[in-house]
Every structure is written in structure tokens, then in C-alpha cells.
Design a protein around this motif. Structure first.
Motif, short mmCIF file in Angstrom:
data_model
loop_
_atom_site.label_atom_id
_atom_site.label_comp_id
_atom_site.label_asym_id
_atom_site.label_seq_id
_atom_site.Cartn_x
_atom_site.Cartn_y
_atom_site.Cartn_z
N GLY A 37 -30.23 9.01 6.47
CA GLY A 37 -29.54 7.73 6.39
C GLY A 37 -30.33 6.70 7.17
N ARG A 38 -29.95 5.43 6.97
CA ARG A 38 -30.69 4.35 7.62
C ARG A 38 -30.52 4.37 9.12
N CYS B 242 -27.02 4.44 11.24
CA CYS B 242 -25.91 4.96 10.45
C CYS B 242 -25.08 6.00 11.20
N LYS C 67 -26.59 8.94 12.97
CA LYS C 67 -27.19 10.28 13.05
C LYS C 67 -27.21 10.80 14.50
N HIS D 29 -35.37 10.37 8.75
CA HIS D 29 -35.32 9.59 7.54
C HIS D 29 -36.55 9.82 6.68
N ARG E 30 -25.91 13.01 3.79
CA ARG E 30 -26.29 11.60 3.74
C ARG E 30 -25.20 10.76 4.42
N LEU E 31 -25.61 10.03 5.45
CA LEU E 31 -24.66 9.20 6.21
C LEU E 31 -24.87 7.75 5.85
N ARG E 32 -23.76 7.02 5.84
CA ARG E 32 -23.88 5.57 5.66
C ARG E 32 -22.76 4.91 6.46
N ASP E 33 -23.12 4.03 7.32
CA ASP E 33 -22.16 3.32 8.17
C ASP E 33 -21.14 4.24 8.82
N GLU F 43 -21.67 10.19 3.07
CA GLU F 43 -21.68 9.68 1.71
C GLU F 43 -21.70 10.84 0.71
#
Ligand SMILES: Nc1ncnc2c1ncn2[C@@H]1O[C@H](COP(=O)(O)OP(=O)(O)O)[C@@H](O)[C@H]1O
Ligand SMILES: [Mg+2]
Lengths: 225, 851
Positions: A40-41, A44, A46, A200, A213-216, A220
Motif C-alpha cells: 500500500g502507499r 496507509c 503498514k 511497496h 493490500r492496505l488503503r487509508d 482493501e
């Protein structure tokens, strides 16, 4: 049984009075022998997840179980004991102590835990990360890849059930990074650890048994292979 | 304006983030400045604003006539007969004790008839407001009554009150006839008519001083020459109040040495400023690079760091002023007690924070800060912007030149040895101080090599014994060797000062103890009651001395007599011993090493004297030479037979045979009696007999042991202030350790946080910091003891010898040193507690945080 189990875990930070939801109702189990990539970005969540999984921090809500023990039930001494027994950390910038030799860096967790035969264990671990004969060097006499190998050997010295690696290849070139990832994967099998790797890089994800997969701060998707 | 703002933003604001450390640095300077200021103020009050108590009611005169043992009264007649219009005021000057309060006051005998007639002519009244003092017309007849006294208003008496006074060994009733105002700084005195005073003191035919007021032309110098011609050879004519100057001169060395001791805390503070600025320079390297790249000049960087140091210095000085003022009130008591018991009876003046002392504080605070920070600021300004901006480990690798510094240290050490051999300059051990400073600097330069050698050899070994925390602690200390060295330097300097003064005082004390064995051979000592003082010599009645010598248990009585004299511009004591009575053993107390009997036989009945060791240093005389004394009306030369060790007083003493003294000064009354007990009697029973025999006399009988105990008590009190000064220096150093460990914790928070990731418990992190404190303390104790030993040699054989003229035998005061060092060590470890707590409370997540 899962070695680490996050059950609807949330983590909020207060920044200038505003709560930041670093993690939001995350549930995740990782078992021994599993090599899991967290992607993830940047920002996010991690690192936050790894810290909770390693009992370095407490969730705002939800439960973190390490080897069946709820971390919120433990005091500082209990957490320290838990970390010593069960968890190994690997860092992006290696985090070696410059004043100590390679041997001393690797045996440090054993010494802190007051365990005997540290040198023999360190020698063995260094052999398993293919650094035989470099034990008496100081960190600044090593290349980046070698430093991270020392970091890995150090994380494995106590034969932890859980290995947490926060962007271990972030400070390495692609080729060296790929070698380190291969090494981590091999050791996960050999030592039968549960490895949780924040990254990443797509190469890392490609190697993993599962990709989270992580997002905010939210999961996800989870891809299992 | 803009620059000032930048300075605030870049240099001062970051300090707010570490308030404890900034405060510790300021506090260190505060204490350093405060101690210097306190000693300056207290010194001025206790000795500087000193005015001899005999100057009370001396009024406005030009010249004075003095003689050892008193001026023959006939001199007054001689002067009156001269065809000049000179005001002549003869005075008796002694002391009396008010029986009820035990207060010792000057006793003045004035020619009241003459003085009051002169007041009636309203000519410069010397006793303040004439009306209040002047006996009423109808009370004129009181003037000559022997029990009339006049007292200062501050005593709270009124005319008609009865007062019991102890004069010499006699207690008598007096009546207050009048009160004079003494509020304007004058010490209260007891005034009698001249004749009454002579009678009360059994001092007939002489006066202590004659004050003269001469006409304005010709010059005073001319008058002095003119009058000298008319006076007998023995008396001295000099400017009025010379005694005060002489006393002040005598106190100079005492003040000077204390003043220098007071700078120790400031020197220790300098190390701490150095450390603070060095932390700041290292931390701000990237910023320095950025600012330089953005156009700041080298000078601007230099100014910024110097400005930071000056800020600490100024803040410290500002706090140091009031703290110093408070400390001064404590110091003045200690100093006054020392002055009183060793030099001269006086009472301390008031403490005044004047322009000079404020300036002193404002100069030494920032001054010492800027001097100690200069090299660091310069180093920071010389780094190229690119180099400074480069992050990473290199920024922590401050340059250090161990072996080059070690060679420098060796050179300075040799220079110190040379400086220690240079004779005093103007009576001051200037080169001795220089040698001490060289040694301190040499040790500071040798410390990096020393610390590195010890730490690198001991770390593995420490790890084995004390665990991995000790290994980490020792490694972390050797990794920041410069910082470690500065800290060890500060702490070891404080310890060295403490150890050296401790060794010096301990050696001195031991020497005094040994000396007293020889010096106090009699079994019992008797003196008039009342507080003893080095410049007052009240006498014992002759009849009492005779009575005691006839007591059955008494084998012999040595009649000792002492006079306060002035010799060669300095106060001195002239004393006589009764050689016919003196029993002495065969130990030598003399420079020549000859047995006592042999030396004494050479002064028996002869115009020959012995002088004390301090006397030889003050007046540059030696055995074999001659000295000229004015005794009564005559001037006579005496051969110096030998020099004896004397640790009892720093005033020089001249000792002669009683028979010799009586030839010049016929007053037979002794000042003290040394009483020898027969082999068949015990000194306790004889003491009782004497007490019984002396009914009606006010005297004190002390056993040999009492006297020794008292002497050691005074000795210890004398050095109390030096201990206090050392304690402050050590406190400053320990605060420095706390501040520096705090900085160390902040700078190493990444490593400390990492340890938590690797399984270290909170206790282990704490232990590591405490072991660091302990190691610092250990290194500082070793270095400090070594330096302290070297400094103690300089103190004993150079500084003390040259300023006071005492031969001190070297002695290790083991118990005192061990005690002091353990306390310091404990304090150092305790100083690690707060930084250790900070380390434990660090959030490892933030510490290891990486982008
Ligand atoms: N100590 C903290 N205080 C406040 N906010 C934080 C803290 N740590 C992380 N955050 C915030 O939490 C979010 C997740 O951060 P992090 O877990 O470090 O992300 P990643 O490791 O994926 O880059 C970010 O928005 C970050 O700003
Ligand atoms: Mg991260």
C-alpha cells in the motif's frame, strides 16, 4: 493456531487535536511458515500494523493476540518477555549499533534476555545468512546488503515465531533487495516463522504466500496464493 | 533586528525543547558566579572593610605615636613642651568584657579633662556629638572617679547604670556616667579617663598610643620628621590608622587564597558550558550547513554559537547575583570567625552589593562562557556547508586528537614542574597558581587518551561482570569520546580540587597535631577569662602567679608574656618565655634540628630571639641575622638564634627570654601561665587547687588536652569555608553530569528505542544509563585523584609555603578522602537517575521512526 491474530483492530493518532485513523477495523491472521506481504502507499498504515503485531504499541480498539495471548492484558515486563520470546524485528535502515561488532549486534537480544551461549548461536545465525567469517567486523565495514543480513540474523537469534520486517529492502538496490527477499522467504520456511513484511515493491509481493493490500488504514483485499 | 530574531529562532528556541538541560547549564553558571561573588562580598565585609576596633573614637588626627609595649607617658610631656600648636591625645587601648553578656569591647582610656576642655572650645570634637557625650558641668567631678565609664548608645545603658566589667583577670563594678552615639559605624567602646584606665589595667607610666593633630603647614611628612627628632629612639611616629592598613595587609594572603578557591566552581562550570555548546554544535551541523548554503557568513555562524554561550553566561550571572548575595551572608560568618581566631579581633562590616560586584558577576559569567565556547564556535564556522549538510553517522564523529593532546599534556606537566620552582612574586605565589592551572589543563588534555584506554580495555570485561547493559554503556561512552572526556574533565577537576585541598588540610592538621605534642609541654595552662584573640593579651595578676607557683603539686610555672606589636609594616606578636621554669623534652622544634635545651640556652638572658616560621617568610629574615625592635623608649637589636615551627598562628612571632624582655619592658604581669605538675600529683587535683587559689580572679585553667581540643576545633572551623567551596564545585560538576547524560539520552534515543525492539526491558535501559553515570564517576575519580595528588603537592610545597610560610608534612587523610569520594560517586550515579527515567519514558516507536 495463528501466531498473530488482529481482531477488528483500530488505531487512532491525535494530530493537532484531530484524530487520524491509522488503522481502521483491521482483522488478520498469520500462521507459522507463512510469508505475508503488506502493501500500500506510504502512510496507509503498514508500520502501524507491524508495531501492533509486535506488541510495541496498543490498539485503540480491537484485540491483538500473539501466540494466543492478548497483548492488552500484559504489563511492560510481560510485553518485554513476549517480544523476547516470540518476535523478531527487521528495519528499513538496518538499525545496527555502530559501536558493536557484527557478532555483538547479533547476540544482543540473547544477552538482553540473559541467555547463555550467545556467541555460538550468533555464529550459527550468521552462517544461515551467509556471513560466515564477518563476525568481528564493525557495521561500517559492511555493504548495505550485508548490513541487512546482520539485521536478519539478529532478528532470528531467538528463533522467534513471528518475524516483522518493515520495508527491509527500502534502502537497498533492486538486485540486492531481491536477494534479501529470497533469503527471508527461505528462512521463513526453514525456521517455520510467520513473517509479515511491509513493502511497496511489486517483486516482494510476487514472492509472498499472501498479499494484504492496505488503503487509508483499511484492508482493501487479501490475495492468497 | 532581523538577525536577533533569527538568533532567537535558530539558537534559543530549540533550548526551550530541553528546558531541564538548559536550566542545568544556567544553574551551573549561576552557582559558579554566585560563589565567586559571595567570597568577594564576604571577604570585603569580613576583612576588606575592616577597621581596627581600636580606631573607635579615634577622631580626625594626622599622626600617631606607638611603641612596642607602650609609649612612656613622659613622651606626652615632651610633646606638650614643644613650641607647636599640636593637639595631643594620649590613649590607653585595651579590652574589657561585659560580665553579663560576655561581650568583649574595646576599652579606651582618654584624657577626658583635656578632651572636654578642647570640646568646650568647640574644636573638632572627636567623640561624635559633643553635647551627648560631654559630661554635664556638674558631673565634671566624675571624670576622675575611678569607677566612671562612658559607653556607646548601642549598648542600651543610661547614665547611672551599674556595669560589671572583666578587665584582665579582675571583675569590677563601674558606673555609666554618660552615653555617646555610636550608630555611625563606630563599634561601641567603653571609655574611661586615662588615669582610671591605667589604674584598672595596672599599667602605670605608659600609654598605648598618642594621636596627634598637626597644623596644616608644613606637610604632615614634615611634621613627622620634626617630631621624630624630639622623640626617644624606641617610639615610632606614623600616619594615624596605620594599624588598620597593617591588619588589612596581613589579611591579604588569606583573602587572596579564598578568592582563588572560589573560582574553582566557575572553572568546573566552564567545562559544562563547553559541553552544552559542543552538543549544540554537533546537533546543529545540518542546520549550520543549510544556513551557510543560504548565504550566512562564517562570522554569522561564529557569532551565533558564541551568542548562545553568552546567553547562558548572562542568564547565569543574572541569577548568580542574588544567589551570591545570599551565600555571602553565610560565608561572612565563617570568614569572620577565621579572621577573629587567627588574625585580629574585628567585627565584619555589612555586605554590600555594589557596582563593582555587579560588574564582576556580569563580566565573569558571560566571559567564562565565551572563552570556553570559542574553539567550538570557530570549529562550527569553519565546516563547509556541503560537509555539514551531509547527514549520517559522520556528523557524530567529532574530531579528537588523543595522542597529540597527550603530548601537549606532557609538555604542560613539565612546564608546571618548572613553574612550581619559581620563587614568589611580590609575596604572592603567582607561579604556584600558574603551575596549578597548567596541571588542570594538562589533565584535561590527557583525559581523552586515558578514558579511551580504560573504556576500550574494560568494556568486554565489564559486560561479563555487569551484564550486557554495562557493555553497551561503556561502548556508548567510548563512541562519544569527546563528550565523555569533557564530562570526566569537569567532574575530575572538581574532585581534584576537593582531593587536593583535602590532602593539604589533612596534612596540615596532622602536622599541627604532631607539633602540639612538642609545643604544649606543660600540664595546665591559665589565662584571664574572656574570649581569646590573637591580638589581645590581657594579663594575669602577678600575685596569683606567685601563689600558684607555691602550691604543693606545682613543680614550676612558666610566665609567658605577649605584646601585640607592629614590625616592618605588619602586625606581629612579641612574646617571652620564662626559661628558668620551662621543662622541655629533647625533641627539636627548630629549623636547625638542634635539641630544644641547646637552642634555648642561647637566648637565655641575651639580646637574642627566636622567630616563628611565618615571621621569616613575611620579613625575609633567617637564623643568624639580626632584627631591630622598638621596645618602650629604646631601640635594640637582637640576634636571631633559630627559627621555630609555629602552626598556631599566621602572625609572625618573636620569642625572647623573660629576663631579656623585662629589661626593656618592665611590666612583670604575665599573659599566660604554663604550669608543670610534680610527678607525685595529678593534673586534675592540681587544677582543683589552682581553681581554689584563684578565687577572686577571673581566670580560666585548661588542661593540656583541653587546649589541644580547642586548637583543633579552631583549625577545623578555619577550613570549613574551603569545604563549602569544594562542595559547591562538586555540586556544579554533578549537575553537569546530569545535564550531559540527558543530552546523551536525547542524542541516542534511536539506539535506546531500538533496544526495546530487541527485547530490552525498561529496567535494562535504566541500568545502562546508570552504569554510564557510574563509569563517568569512576573515570573522574581516578583522574581526579591523580590530578588532586599533583595539585596537593603544589598547594603544600608551593602555594601554602609561599603565601603563609608553613612547612607542612605530607599526609594522606585516607578516611576523609574515601568518604568524600564515595559521596561524590554516589551523587554522580544519582545524577543519572533523571536521565535514566527520561530514557525509559522515550517512545521507542518515535525513536526508531524511519521514513
Ligand atoms: N506517532 C504518530 N502520531 C501521529 N500520527 C501518526 C503516528 N504514526 C503514524 N501516524 C499516522 O498514521 C498513518 C499511518 O502511518 P504509518 O503506519 O507509518 O504508514 P506507512 O508505514 O504505511 O507509511 C499516517 O497517516 C501517519 O501520519
Ligand atoms: Mg512505514
Amino acid at each position: 493456531m495463528a501466531i498473530v491474530s488482529l481482531q477488528t483492530v483500530s488505531k487512532d493518532y491525535l494530530t493537532d487535536g484531530q484524530p487520524v485513523h491509522a488503522l481502521d477495523s483491521v482483522s488478520l491472521d498469520v500462521n507459522r511458515g507463512e510469508f505475508v506481504a503488506l502493501v500500500g502507499r506510504s502512510g496507509c498504515g503498514k508500520s502501524t500494523l507491524l508495531n501492533l503485531a509486535g506488541a510495541m504499541d496498543f490498539p485503540t480498539a480491537g484485540r491483538v493476540m500473539i501466540d494466543g495471548v492478548d497483548t492488552s492484558t500484559l504489563n511492560d515486563a510481560g510485553l518485554t518477555a513476549l517480544r523476547r520470546e516470540k518476535v523478531g524485528f527487521i528495519f528499513q535502515s538496518f538499525q545496527l549499533l555502530h559501536t558493536l561488532t557484527v557478532f555483538e549486534n547479533v547476540e544482543l537480544p540473547l544477552l538482553l534476555a540473559g541467555k547463555p551461549n550467545a556467541r555460538a548461536a550468533a555464529r550459527e545465525r550468521l552462517a544461515s545468512v551467509e556471513l560466515d567469517g564477518l563476525g568481528d567486523r564493525y557495521p561500517h565495514q559492511l555493504s548495505g546488503g550485508q548490513m541487512q543480513r546482520v539485521g536478519i540474523a539478529r532478528a532470528l537469534i531467538q528463533s522467534p515465531a513471528l518475524l516483522l520486517a518493515d520495508e527491509p529492502t527500502g534502502n537497498l538496490d533492486t538486485v540486492t533487495g531481491a536477494i534479501i527477499l529470497e533469503l527471508l522467504k527461505r528462512l521463513t520456511r526453514e525456521q517455520n516463522t510467520a513473517t509479515l513484511l511491509a513493502t511497496h515493491s511489486a517483486e516482494a509481493a510476487a514472492l509472498a504466500d499472501a498479499v494484504v493490500r492496505l488503503r487509508d488504514g483499511k484492508i482493501e483485499e487479501i490475495l492468497r496464493r | 533586528m532581523g538577525r536577533l530574531f533569527l538568533f532567537y529562532r535558530l539558537m534559543l528556541r530549540p533550548l526551550l525543547l530541553e528546558p531541564v538541560r538548559a536550566l542545568l547549564t544556567i544553574l551551573a553558571v549561576t552557582l559558579g558566579v554566585a560563589v565567586v561573588l559571595a567570597i568577594e562580598l564576604a571577604g570585603t565585609a569580613a576583612a576588606g572593610s575592616f577597621r581596627a576596633s581600636m580606631e573607635t573614637l579615634a577622631g580626625d588626627n594626622d599622626l600617631e605615636i606607638m611603641a612596642s609595649g607602650g609609649v612612656p607617658e613622659a613622651v606626652v610631656g615632651t610633646l606638650t613642651a614643644l613650641p607647636y600648636s599640636i593637639r595631643i591625645s594620649p590613649r590607653i587601648e585595651d579590652s574589657a568584657v561585659i560580665a553579663v553578656t560576655q561581650q568583649t569591647l574595646p576599652l579606651l582610656g582618654l584624657d577626658l579633662v583635656a578632651e572636654s576642655s578642647s570640646w568646650n572650645r568647640s574644636e573638632s570634637p572627636s567623640l561624635g556629638s559633643a553635647e551627648s557625650f560631654l559630661p554635664a558641668e556638674d558631673a565634671m567631678h566624675f571624670l576622675e572617679s575611678p569607677d566612671s565609664i562612658w559607653v556607646g548608645a548601642s549598648l542600651g545603658k543610661k547614665p547611672g547604670d551599674q556595669v560589671r566589667l572583666l578587665i584582665n583577670d579582675q571583675l569590677r563594678e563601674f558606673t555609666v556616667r554618660g552615653v555617646y552615639p555610636d550608630s555611625n559605624g563606630n563599634e561601641s567602646a567603653i571609655v574611661m579617663d586615662l588615669a582610671a584606665a591605667q589604674r584598672a589595667l595596672h599599667r602605670f607610666g605608659r600609654v598605648d598610643r598618642i594621636l596627634l593633630k598637626v597644623p596644616e603647614v608644613p606637610s604632615i611628612e614634615e611634621w613627622r620628621e620634626r617630631l621624630r627628632a624630639a622623640l626617644p629612639a624606641g617610639v615610632e611616629i606614623r600616619a594615624q590608622g596605620s594599624g588598620t592598613d597593617e591588619n588589612r595587609r596581613m589579611l591579604a594572603a588569606f583573602r587572596w587564597n579564598l578568592r582563588l578557591l572560589s573560582y574553582i566552581a566557575l572553572i568546573v562550570g566552564a567545562f559544562l558550558i563547553y559541553n552544552t555548546i559542543s552538543v549544540s554544535v554537533v546537533r546543529r551541523r545540518p542546520e549550520t550547513g543549510i544556513v551557510r548554503a543560504l548565504g550566512a557568513s562564517r562570522g554569522a555562524v561564529l557569532t551565533a554559537f558564541i551568542g548562545e554561550a553568552a546567553f547562558f553566561g548572562l542568564a547565569g550571572a543574572a541569577f548568580g547575583l542574588p544567589v551570591g548575595r545570599v551565600m555571602a551572608s553565610g560565608a561572612v560568618k565563617l570568614m569572620a570567625a577565621t579572621v577573629e581566631s587567627l588574625y585580629v579581633s574585628s567585627r565584619p562590616g555589612s555586605i554590600e552589593l555594589n557596582a563593582w560586584s555587579v560588574t564582576l558577576a556580569l563580566v565573569i559569567g558571560p566571559g567564562v562562557a565565551i572563552v570556553s565556547a570559542y574553539s567550538l564556535a570557530r570549529e562550527a564556522s569553519l565546516v563547509s556547508p556541503v560537509e555539514a549538510m551531509a547527514r549520517g553517522r559522520r556528523e557524530y564523529m567529532t574530531r579528537i586528537h588523543k595522542s597529540r593532546d597527550l603530548w601537549f599534556a606532557l609538555a604542560l606537566g613539565i612546564a608546571a614542574v618548572v613553574a612550581a620552582r619559581v620563587p614568589p612574586m611580590g609575596g604572592k605565589p603567582v607561579f604556584g597558581y600558574f603551575a596549578a592551572i597548567l596541571l588542570v589543563v594538562a589533565s584535561a588534555l590527557a583525559i581523552p587518551a586515558f578514558a579511551d584506554a580504560i573504556l576500550s580495555r574494560s568494556s568486554r570485561w565489564l559486560g561479563k561482570i555487569l551484564g550486557v547493559e554495562a557493555l553497551l554503556a561503556s561502548q556508548s561512552l567510548s563512541a562519544s569520546l569527546r563528550r565523555t572526556s569533557v564530562l570526566v574533565g569537569a567532574l575530575s577537576t572538581a574532585i581534584a580540587m576537593m582531593a587536593s585541598v583535602g590532602i593539604m588540610v589533612g596534612s596540615f592538621r596532622e602536622t599541627v597535631l604532631l607539633w602540639m605534642n612538642d609545643r604544649l609541654p606543660a600540664d595546665l595552662y591559665l589565662r584571664p577569662a574572656g574570649a581569646p584573640a590573637p591580638d589581645r593579651h590581657p594579663t594575669v595578676s602577678l600575685e596569683l602567679a606567685d601563689k600558684i607557683s607555691k602550691l604543693p603539686g606545682v613543680a614550676g610555672v612558666d610566665r609567658l608574656r605577649a605584646y601585640e606589636i607592629s614590625y616592618d609594616g605588619l602586625p606581629a606578636t612579641l612574646a617571652s618565655v620564662d626559661l628558668s621554669a620551662l621543662r622541655s623534652d629533647h625533641r627539636s622544634n627548630f629549623f636547625s634540628g638542634r635539641p630544644t635545651e641547646q637552642v634555648l640556652s642561647q637566648i637565655r638572658g641575651a639580646d637574642a630571639v627566636l622567630v616563628s616560621e611565618p615571621f621569616t617568610y613575611k620579613h625575609h629574615v633567617r637564623a643568624g641575622g639580626t632584627i631591630t625592635l622598638r621596645l618602650g623608649a629604646t631601640r635594640a637589636s637582637f640576634r636571631i638564634v633559630d627559627v621555630y615551627y609555629d602552626y598556631g598562628s599566621e602572625r609572625g612571632t618573636i620569642l625572647m627570654d623573660r629576663q631579656t624582655m623585662l629589661r626593656y619592658l618592665p611590666d612583670p604581669a604575665p599573659s599566660n601561665l604554663a604550669i608543670y605538675v610534680t610527678p607525685h600529683a595529678t593534673s586534675e587535683t592540681v587544677q582543683e587547687e589552682i581553681t581554689e587559689a584563684s578565687a577572686g580572679y577571673r581566670v580560666l585553667v585548661a588542661s593540656n588536652r583541653d587546649l589541644r581540643t580547642e586548637a583543633i576545633r579552631i583549625f577545623d572551623r578555619t577550613f570549613a569555608i574551603t569545604y563549602a567551596l569544594e562542595a559547591v564545585a562538586v555540586i556544579v560538576a554533578v549537575m553537569g553530569v546530569a545535564g550531559a547524560l540527558l543530552a546523551l539520552v536525547i542524542d541516542r534515543r534511536r539506539e535506546l528505542g531500538l533496544l526495546r525492539f530487541l527485547g530490552a526491558s525498561a529496567g535494562q535501559v535504566r541500568k545502562q544509563i546508570l552504569v554510564e553515570a557510574g563509569l563517568l564517576g569512576l573515570l573522574a575519580n581516578f583522574a581526579g585523584l591523580a590530578l588532586g595528588f599533583a595539585l596537593s603537592l603544589v598547594l603544600i610545597y608551593v602555594i601554602n609555603k609561599q603565601s603563609f610560610g608553613w612547612s607542612i608534612r605530607f599526609h594522606w587523610p585516607v578516611a576523609v578522602l574515601l568518604g568524600a569520594i564515595s559521596v561524590v560517586y554516589l551523587a554522580t550515579v544519582l545524577a543519572g537517575l533523571y536521565p535514566a527515567q527520561v530514557a525509559v519514558r522515550l517512545n521507542p516507536l518515535e525513536a526508531v521512526h524511519e521514513e
